[in-house]
Scaffold this active site. Structure first.
Site, PDB file in Angstrom:
ATOM      1  CG  HIS A 238      -1.987   0.870   1.424  1.00  0.00           C
ATOM      2  ND1 HIS A 238      -1.768   1.846   2.376  1.00  0.00           N
ATOM      3  CD2 HIS A 238      -3.380   1.565   0.704  1.00  0.00           C
ATOM      4  CE1 HIS A 238      -2.868   2.819   2.508  1.00  0.00           C
ATOM      5  NE2 HIS A 238      -3.343   2.434   0.920  1.00  0.00           N
TER       6      HIS A 238
ATOM      7  CG  HIS B 119      -4.199   9.189   0.398  1.00  0.00           C
ATOM      8  ND1 HIS B 119      -4.778  10.634   1.001  1.00  0.00           N
ATOM      9  CD2 HIS B 119      -4.703   8.208  -0.537  1.00  0.00           C
ATOM     10  CE1 HIS B 119      -5.297   9.655   1.021  1.00  0.00           C
ATOM     11  NE2 HIS B 119      -6.323   8.942   0.801  1.00  0.00           N
TER      12      HIS B 119
END
Length: 272
Positions: free
Chosen positions: A16, A58
């Site tokens: 991730h 992100h």
């Protein structure tokens, strides 16, 4: 009670934002370490810069993950690249943060190159973020870049395989229209009627629930499997979370700690 199965089960393990417990997220070092640790695949988020480049970030702003400030969408790639995205983190994990080299923003183009050069079969999960200033232009730019690499459709001859993800049903639909053969994950973070019955919106082929949702509704995995949909779960970092997804026999595990997850699965007999 969920039925036990004696069939072999070996889930894919995805890093991730790279091996992001050991390196700053979305950095070259984080992804190189994930490959070294044996992750089956890498995961990233993408956003568009003002001059149309896809960068691996992100947040909508760069304040948290760099020494700069401001929105990604209002800056050019060159402007973003002046900032340090690698050495901002302090070690809060107790796992020995590795301070990375100072580095500018990582582009998706660069990450595709890293994954292609891994020297073994590799998968890449790419999440498009919404809502954003440029709307559907994100998916358009993404598919154009994947097409340039020949990655806009599955190809068994290529060691790198790409899957697109989003929380946006509209983004899923756009990707499916632009690249009908590309696998797509519909990410799920809220308890809703569609997710309760295992329904996914048109265009999506894989369910992507958060691990906390599975705590509340473990039967969702079986319902998605009955509909022929694999299940990729995020973000699985702790022992009890690994144990839960192992019991549910999910198809993909997305973790900040790929080496830890791989080792725990190995101890459980699910990795060689």
């Amino acid at each position: 009670m969920l039925p036990e199965s004696s069939e072999p089960w070996t889930p894919l393990v995805f890093a991730h934002r790279g091996s992001s417990r050991r390196h700053a997220e979305h950095t070259l070092d984080a992804y190189l370490l994930a490959i070294e640790e044996g992750a089956d695949g890498l995961e990233c988020d993408v956003r568009l810069t003002r001059d149309g480049h896809l960068v691996c970030l992100h947040d909508s702003r760069i304040d948290r993950t760099s020494d700069g400030r401001g929105r990604v969408s209002t800056q050019t790639l060159a402007e973003l690249d002046r900032h340090d995205f690698a050495s901002w983190r302090t070690d809060l994990s107790g796992e020995g943060l590795i301070t990375g080299r100072r580095g500018g923003v990582l582009t998706l183009d660069q990450l595709l190159g890293v994954a292609t050069d891994a020297g073994r079969p590799m998968r890449l999960l790419i999440e498009t973020k919404h809502p954003v200033r440029y709307g559907g232009a994100v998916e358009s730019a993404l598919v154009q870049l994947l097409r340039r690499y020949g990655l806009d459709r599955p190809d068994p001859e290529r060691p790198l395989r790409v899957t697109v993800m989003s929380f946006s049903a509209n983004a899923v639909k756009r990707v499916h229209q632009l690249a009908p053969r590309l696998p797509i994950v519909m990410l799920i973070d809220v308890w809703s009627v569609p997710s309760r019955i295992g329904w996914l919106p048109p265009g999506s082929t894989i369910g992507g629930p958060g691990v906390q949702l599975l705590r509340a509704a473990p039967e969702l995995v079986e319902r998605l499997h009955r509909r022929g949909c694999p299940v990729y779960v995020w973000t699985v970092n702790e022992p009890d979370e690994v144990d839960l997804v192992a019991k549910l026999r999910v198809d993909g595990i997305i973790s900040d700690r790929p080496a830890y997850v791989i080792d725990r699965l190995r101890d459980m007999g699910h990795r060689s």
